[in-house]
Motif scaffolding. Structure first.
Motif, PDB file in Angstrom:
ATOM      1  N   LEU A  73       0.759  -1.235  -0.074  1.00 53.55           N
ATOM      2  CA  LEU A  73      -0.106   0.077  -0.174  1.00 53.55           C
ATOM      3  C   LEU A  73       0.933   1.417   0.041  1.00 53.55           C
ATOM      4  O   LEU A  73       0.390   2.141  -0.482  1.00 53.55           O
ATOM      5  N   VAL A  74       1.959   1.053   0.507  1.00 50.27           N
ATOM      6  CA  VAL A  74       2.993   2.598   0.627  1.00 50.27           C
ATOM      7  C   VAL A  74       3.445   2.491  -0.733  1.00 50.27           C
ATOM      8  O   VAL A  74       3.422   3.870  -1.382  1.00 50.27           O
ATOM      9  N   GLY A  75       3.804   1.579  -1.727  1.00 44.81           N
ATOM     10  CA  GLY A  75       3.976   1.852  -2.833  1.00 44.81           C
ATOM     11  C   GLY A  75       2.896   2.251  -3.920  1.00 44.81           C
ATOM     12  O   GLY A  75       2.999   3.051  -4.753  1.00 44.81           O
ATOM     13  N   PHE A  76       1.639   1.840  -3.519  1.00 43.36           N
ATOM     14  CA  PHE A  76       0.378   2.390  -4.342  1.00 43.36           C
ATOM     15  C   PHE A  76       0.273   3.648  -3.842  1.00 43.36           C
ATOM     16  O   PHE A  76      -0.138   4.507  -4.786  1.00 43.36           O
ATOM     17  N   ALA A  98      -0.249   6.926  -6.601  1.00 39.24           N
ATOM     18  CA  ALA A  98      -1.663   6.888  -6.919  1.00 39.24           C
ATOM     19  C   ALA A  98      -2.322   7.760  -5.978  1.00 39.24           C
ATOM     20  O   ALA A  98      -2.644   9.017  -6.200  1.00 39.24           O
ATOM     21  N   VAL A  99      -2.577   7.501  -4.757  1.00 40.10           N
ATOM     22  CA  VAL A  99      -3.507   8.151  -3.696  1.00 40.10           C
ATOM     23  C   VAL A  99      -2.661   8.423  -2.411  1.00 40.10           C
ATOM     24  O   VAL A  99      -2.450   7.452  -1.712  1.00 40.10           O
ATOM     25  N   GLY A 129      -0.172   1.211  -8.507  1.00 42.93           N
ATOM     26  CA  GLY A 129      -0.586   2.834  -8.404  1.00 42.93           C
ATOM     27  C   GLY A 129      -0.651   3.413  -9.765  1.00 42.93           C
ATOM     28  O   GLY A 129      -1.462   4.265 -10.140  1.00 42.93           O
ATOM     29  N   LYS A 130       0.478   3.313 -10.358  1.00 42.84           N
ATOM     30  CA  LYS A 130       0.856   4.153 -11.852  1.00 42.84           C
ATOM     31  C   LYS A 130      -0.305   3.360 -12.644  1.00 42.84           C
ATOM     32  O   LYS A 130      -0.783   4.334 -13.502  1.00 42.84           O
TER      33      LYS A 130
END
Length: 257
Positions: free
Chosen positions: A23-26, A30-31, A227-228
């Motif tokens: 989720l950190v990467g996302f 992204a958000v 995310g990208k």
């Protein structure tokens, strides 16, 4: 920290931390405000103070990926305007961590996040209603940058929770998605790297924490790629709503734990 090793975690605890790392990467691509959920997961599984030291290198890994992805969209005048106030906030956060316990850390950060989310929603509704030129816009802009900068520096030092504060500032400044992501990517890479010696000096980063980081950082890149892929499919209004919603969720998790 010196008694915590990777092998003291249960399989479910490690899986939760891995999801938080993903989720950190996302969040980095992204958000942005979504990493408050990661912060809450780390603080739930690890001691709250120790969790900030484990999470910091993971955040830096996400920052590197975000900079490589959105480096052309950064707005450097905004960054230079923020850095002096952020430095003051980081120093204040370091002093706070010297004497604050886990409960104080969680409560303080949760309250700040909810307050900033409320202020941002109020400001955006007021701006939409007024729509006219503000004769003190420049002075107000400087004051806003300083206020958010100090809060961002304080919260990022205390609990790696500066993301929502700075996200709210960039939204209030009218940044669109790519400018938002490019500016925040460079901002947090610089700030998080600067925090490393402070965190190490406080005993929040050591060989044991870095061992856990080495296992968890593998999950950051898949999250960033997800995310990208997702950011191109999220319209601006939904993007802003998700940032604010993630901020509120993270603040509530910290307050209610």
């Amino acid at each position: 920290m010196n008694t915590m090793t990777l092998w003291h975690l249960t399989g479910w605890e490690f899986a939760a931390l891995a999801c938080a790392a993903l989720l950190v990467g996302f969040s980095k691509t992204a958000v942005s405000g979504a990493n408050t959920v990661s912060l809450a997961i780390f603080a739930a599984i690890l001691p709250a103070r120790a969790s900030t030291g484990v999470l910091l290198p993971i955040l830096i890994a996400g920052d590197v990926v975000a900079v490589l992805t959105y480096r052309r969209h950064a707005h450097w005048p905004t960054l230079w305007r923020l850095f002096p106030a952020v430095a003051a906030g980081v120093l204040a956060g370091t002093v706070f961590l010297i004497w604050a316990d886990d409960g104080m850390v969680r409560t303080s950060i949760g309250a700040i996040l909810l307050l900033m989310a409320g202020v941002t929603v109020w400001r955006r509704r007021r701006a939409a209603a007024d729509e006219g030129p503000d004769s003190v816009a420049t002075r107000s802009g400087r004051l806003k940058a300083r206020s958010y900068g100090v809060l961002g520096g304080f919260t990022t030092m205390v609990a790696n929770a500066g993301g929502p504060v700075m996200s709210l500032y960039l939204l209030s400044a009218g940044f669109r998605k790519l400018g938002f992501l490019g500016t925040s990517a460079f901002f947090f890479l610089i700030v998080n790297v600067t925090k490393v010696p402070f965190s190490a000096g406080l005993g929040l980063i050591d060989g044991t924490s870095l061992l856990l980081d080495a296992a968890l950082v593998l999950f950051v890149v898949p999250g960033a790629l997800l995310g990208k892929w997702a950011v191109d499919r999220i319209n601006q209004r939904l993007f802003e709503q998700l940032v604010i919603a993630a901020t509120v969720v993270g603040g509530l998790q910290l307050l209610l734990r």
